[in-house]
Motif scaffolding. Structure first.
Motif, PDB file in Angstrom:
ATOM      1  N   GLY A  38       0.821  -1.210   0.000  1.00  0.00           N
ATOM      2  CA  GLY A  38       0.000   0.000   0.000  1.00  0.00           C
ATOM      3  C   GLY A  38       0.850   1.254   0.000  1.00  0.00           C
ATOM      4  O   GLY A  38       0.501   2.255  -0.637  1.00  0.00           O
ATOM      5  N   ALA A  39       1.998   1.206   0.699  1.00  0.00           N
ATOM      6  CA  ALA A  39       2.883   2.364   0.760  1.00  0.00           C
ATOM      7  C   ALA A  39       3.434   2.722  -0.615  1.00  0.00           C
ATOM      8  O   ALA A  39       3.460   3.890  -1.002  1.00  0.00           O
ATOM      9  CB  ALA A  39       4.030   2.085   1.723  1.00  0.00           C
ATOM     10  N   VAL A  40       3.880   1.708  -1.359  1.00  0.00           N
ATOM     11  CA  VAL A  40       4.439   1.956  -2.685  1.00  0.00           C
ATOM     12  C   VAL A  40       3.364   2.522  -3.618  1.00  0.00           C
ATOM     13  O   VAL A  40       3.607   3.476  -4.366  1.00  0.00           O
ATOM     14  CB  VAL A  40       5.039   0.665  -3.269  1.00  0.00           C
ATOM     15  CG1 VAL A  40       5.480   0.889  -4.717  1.00  0.00           C
ATOM     16  CG2 VAL A  40       6.217   0.197  -2.428  1.00  0.00           C
ATOM     17  N   MET A  41       2.161   1.955  -3.562  1.00  0.00           N
ATOM     18  CA  MET A  41       1.069   2.433  -4.412  1.00  0.00           C
ATOM     19  C   MET A  41       0.664   3.851  -4.047  1.00  0.00           C
ATOM     20  O   MET A  41       0.439   4.701  -4.912  1.00  0.00           O
ATOM     21  CB  MET A  41      -0.140   1.492  -4.283  1.00  0.00           C
ATOM     22  CG  MET A  41       0.108   0.096  -4.838  1.00  0.00           C
ATOM     23  SD  MET A  41       0.593   0.114  -6.585  1.00  0.00           S
ATOM     24  CE  MET A  41      -0.884   0.812  -7.326  1.00  0.00           C
ATOM     25  N   ASP A  42       0.610   4.129  -2.741  1.00  0.00           N
ATOM     26  CA  ASP A  42       0.235   5.480  -2.301  1.00  0.00           C
ATOM     27  C   ASP A  42       1.310   6.505  -2.657  1.00  0.00           C
ATOM     28  O   ASP A  42       0.993   7.655  -2.974  1.00  0.00           O
ATOM     29  CB  ASP A  42      -0.007   5.487  -0.793  1.00  0.00           C
ATOM     30  CG  ASP A  42      -1.310   4.807  -0.411  1.00  0.00           C
ATOM     31  OD1 ASP A  42      -2.159   4.651  -1.302  1.00  0.00           O
ATOM     32  OD2 ASP A  42      -1.463   4.432   0.758  1.00  0.00           O
ATOM     33  N   ALA A  43       2.573   6.098  -2.578  1.00  0.00           N
ATOM     34  CA  ALA A  43       3.650   7.013  -2.959  1.00  0.00           C
ATOM     35  C   ALA A  43       3.537   7.388  -4.433  1.00  0.00           C
ATOM     36  O   ALA A  43       3.792   8.528  -4.817  1.00  0.00           O
ATOM     37  CB  ALA A  43       5.003   6.375  -2.681  1.00  0.00           C
ATOM     38  N   LEU A  44       3.137   6.428  -5.256  1.00  0.00           N
ATOM     39  CA  LEU A  44       2.976   6.671  -6.686  1.00  0.00           C
ATOM     40  C   LEU A  44       1.778   7.575  -6.978  1.00  0.00           C
ATOM     41  O   LEU A  44       1.863   8.490  -7.791  1.00  0.00           O
ATOM     42  CB  LEU A  44       2.797   5.337  -7.421  1.00  0.00           C
ATOM     43  CG  LEU A  44       4.062   4.539  -7.721  1.00  0.00           C
ATOM     44  CD1 LEU A  44       3.705   3.114  -8.132  1.00  0.00           C
ATOM     45  CD2 LEU A  44       4.863   5.213  -8.830  1.00  0.00           C
ATOM     46  N   SER A  45       0.661   7.326  -6.297  1.00  0.00           N
ATOM     47  CA  SER A  45      -0.562   8.070  -6.605  1.00  0.00           C
ATOM     48  C   SER A  45      -0.693   9.357  -5.797  1.00  0.00           C
ATOM     49  O   SER A  45      -1.173  10.371  -6.292  1.00  0.00           O
ATOM     50  CB  SER A  45      -1.789   7.183  -6.357  1.00  0.00           C
ATOM     51  OG  SER A  45      -1.814   6.733  -5.009  1.00  0.00           O
ATOM     52  N   PHE A  46      -0.238   9.316  -4.543  1.00  0.00           N
ATOM     53  CA  PHE A  46      -0.402  10.441  -3.625  1.00  0.00           C
ATOM     54  C   PHE A  46       0.699  11.489  -3.808  1.00  0.00           C
ATOM     55  O   PHE A  46       0.507  12.675  -3.561  1.00  0.00           O
ATOM     56  CB  PHE A  46      -0.407   9.878  -2.201  1.00  0.00           C
ATOM     57  CG  PHE A  46      -0.665  10.863  -1.103  1.00  0.00           C
ATOM     58  CD1 PHE A  46      -1.758  11.716  -1.126  1.00  0.00           C
ATOM     59  CD2 PHE A  46       0.186  10.911  -0.009  1.00  0.00           C
ATOM     60  CE1 PHE A  46      -1.987  12.602  -0.095  1.00  0.00           C
ATOM     61  CE2 PHE A  46      -0.037  11.796   1.029  1.00  0.00           C
ATOM     62  CZ  PHE A  46      -1.130  12.639   0.983  1.00  0.00           C
ATOM     63  N   ARG A  47       1.889  11.045  -4.270  1.00  0.00           N
ATOM     64  CA  ARG A  47       3.058  11.924  -4.480  1.00  0.00           C
ATOM     65  C   ARG A  47       3.275  12.863  -3.282  1.00  0.00           C
ATOM     66  O   ARG A  47       3.197  14.091  -3.422  1.00  0.00           O
ATOM     67  CB  ARG A  47       2.903  12.730  -5.771  1.00  0.00           C
ATOM     68  CG  ARG A  47       2.848  11.884  -7.035  1.00  0.00           C
ATOM     69  CD  ARG A  47       4.120  11.077  -7.221  1.00  0.00           C
ATOM     70  NE  ARG A  47       4.058  10.190  -8.362  1.00  0.00           N
ATOM     71  CZ  ARG A  47       4.683  10.389  -9.519  1.00  0.00           C
ATOM     72  NH1 ARG A  47       5.441  11.465  -9.680  1.00  0.00           N
ATOM     73  NH2 ARG A  47       4.579   9.509 -10.497  1.00  0.00           N
ATOM     74  N   PRO A  48       3.548  12.301  -2.101  1.00  0.00           N
ATOM     75  CA  PRO A  48       3.701  13.140  -0.903  1.00  0.00           C
ATOM     76  C   PRO A  48       4.982  13.963  -0.936  1.00  0.00           C
ATOM     77  O   PRO A  48       5.908  13.677  -1.701  1.00  0.00           O
ATOM     78  CB  PRO A  48       3.747  12.103   0.229  1.00  0.00           C
ATOM     79  CG  PRO A  48       4.358  10.892  -0.421  1.00  0.00           C
ATOM     80  CD  PRO A  48       3.795  10.878  -1.816  1.00  0.00           C
ATOM     81  N   ASP A  49       5.032  14.975  -0.073  1.00  0.00           N
ATOM     82  CA  ASP A  49       6.261  15.747   0.082  1.00  0.00           C
ATOM     83  C   ASP A  49       7.289  14.970   0.894  1.00  0.00           C
ATOM     84  O   ASP A  49       8.493  15.072   0.645  1.00  0.00           O
ATOM     85  CB  ASP A  49       5.960  17.080   0.787  1.00  0.00           C
ATOM     86  CG  ASP A  49       5.095  17.988  -0.067  1.00  0.00           C
ATOM     87  OD1 ASP A  49       5.501  18.286  -1.204  1.00  0.00           O
ATOM     88  OD2 ASP A  49       4.010  18.378   0.396  1.00  0.00           O
ATOM     89  N   VAL A  50       6.805  14.197   1.890  1.00  0.00           N
ATOM     90  CA  VAL A  50       7.680  13.418   2.765  1.00  0.00           C
ATOM     91  C   VAL A  50       6.998  12.096   3.103  1.00  0.00           C
ATOM     92  O   VAL A  50       5.770  12.047   3.262  1.00  0.00           O
ATOM     93  CB  VAL A  50       7.997  14.171   4.084  1.00  0.00           C
ATOM     94  CG1 VAL A  50       8.914  13.333   4.976  1.00  0.00           C
ATOM     95  CG2 VAL A  50       8.623  15.528   3.803  1.00  0.00           C
ATOM     96  N   VAL A  51       7.797  11.043   3.229  1.00  0.00           N
ATOM     97  CA  VAL A  51       7.297   9.737   3.673  1.00  0.00           C
ATOM     98  C   VAL A  51       7.860   9.448   5.064  1.00  0.00           C
ATOM     99  O   VAL A  51       9.064   9.534   5.280  1.00  0.00           O
ATOM    100  CB  VAL A  51       7.722   8.608   2.711  1.00  0.00           C
ATOM    101  CG1 VAL A  51       7.208   7.252   3.213  1.00  0.00           C
ATOM    102  CG2 VAL A  51       7.211   8.871   1.303  1.00  0.00           C
TER     103      VAL A  51
END
Length: 238
Positions: A38-51
């Motif tokens: 879920g983290a990898v998918m969210d990083a791709l779709s959500f494009r956060p400033d920081v993880v």
């Protein structure tokens, strides 16, 4: 001004809720993931400033998640983990993490690390296309085109190795660089040089750069792990 976007990757509900509440009090926007997939998918779709990333997830180890994100993005990743051994920190940082916070942690420290990461994001966003020819950080200036460094307007006379070390740290301001990473970038790998030699070069660089080498303002040591260039607060942040 857009609110910072934070991706929280944590499978422990209590810690996840603590982090979420902390972010809400600071008016950050956030999204939560409880698995590595879920983290990898969210990083791709959500494009956060920081993880904010826990390493002990149920499906994928956090170090592998760092590698997956680093394959396509340079977004800051702060590890928040119960793993406290230097070897765990080095593995995460070598994989591409920017910082490492050990559980249990204080809310103030978490927010401080987050502010450092967000300053780096703002700095990167303010750069013009291509690499900036001038680096400025408090009283430190580096003119990459001329190959010169200055502290408070006075030129610092550096050896070629010291200058390369300074530039490497400057270009990764706010990020912890492991001994192995630095050795690889400056000398081509640990086999060419070693950590004790690196410490000697870093000590001589500090003597030239810092007003008080015993209380460094710019280069922070992470014992057993590596070094970090600290971004100085600008007047607008004081």
């Amino acid at each position: 001004m857009n609110k910072p976007q934070i991706l929280v990757v944590e499978d422990d509900p209590a810690i996840g809720n603590l982090i979420a509440t902390t972010l809400e009090t600071q008016d950050y926007q956030y999204h939560r993931a409880k698995t590595g997939t879920g983290a990898v998918m969210d990083a791709l779709s959500f494009r956060p400033d920081v993880v904010l990333l826990d390493l002990g997830l149920p499906d994928i180890d956090g170090v592998d998640i760092i590698k997956k994100i680093r394959a396509w993005s340079n977004m800051p990743i702060i590890v928040v983990s119960a793993r406290s051994e230097d070897s765990d920190k080095v593995a995460a940082l070598d994989a591409g993490a920017d910082d490492y916070l050990t559980k249990p942690f204080s809310v103030d420290e978490l927010l401080a690390r987050l502010r450092v990461a967000l300053r780096r994001v703002r700095y990167d966003n303010e750069k013009t296309s291509g690499e900036a020819s001038l680096y400025e950080n408090g009283g430190l200036k580096i003119d990459y085109a001329a190959g010169c460094a200055y502290r408070d307007g006075v030129e610092i006379h550096l050896t070629p190795i010291e200058y390369k070390l300074l530039c490497l740290l400057a270009k990764n301001t706010g990020k912890v660089l492991t001994h192995n990473y630095i050795l690889g970038e400056i000398w081509g790998g640990p086999a060419v040089s070693d950590t004790p030699s690196l410490r000697v070069f870093m000590a001589t660089l500090r003597k030239k750069l810092e007003k008080d080498p015993g209380h460094p303002q710019y280069i922070q040591t992470h014992i057993g792990v590596g070094y970090r260039m600290i971004r100085q607060k600008q007047d607008s942040e004081l």
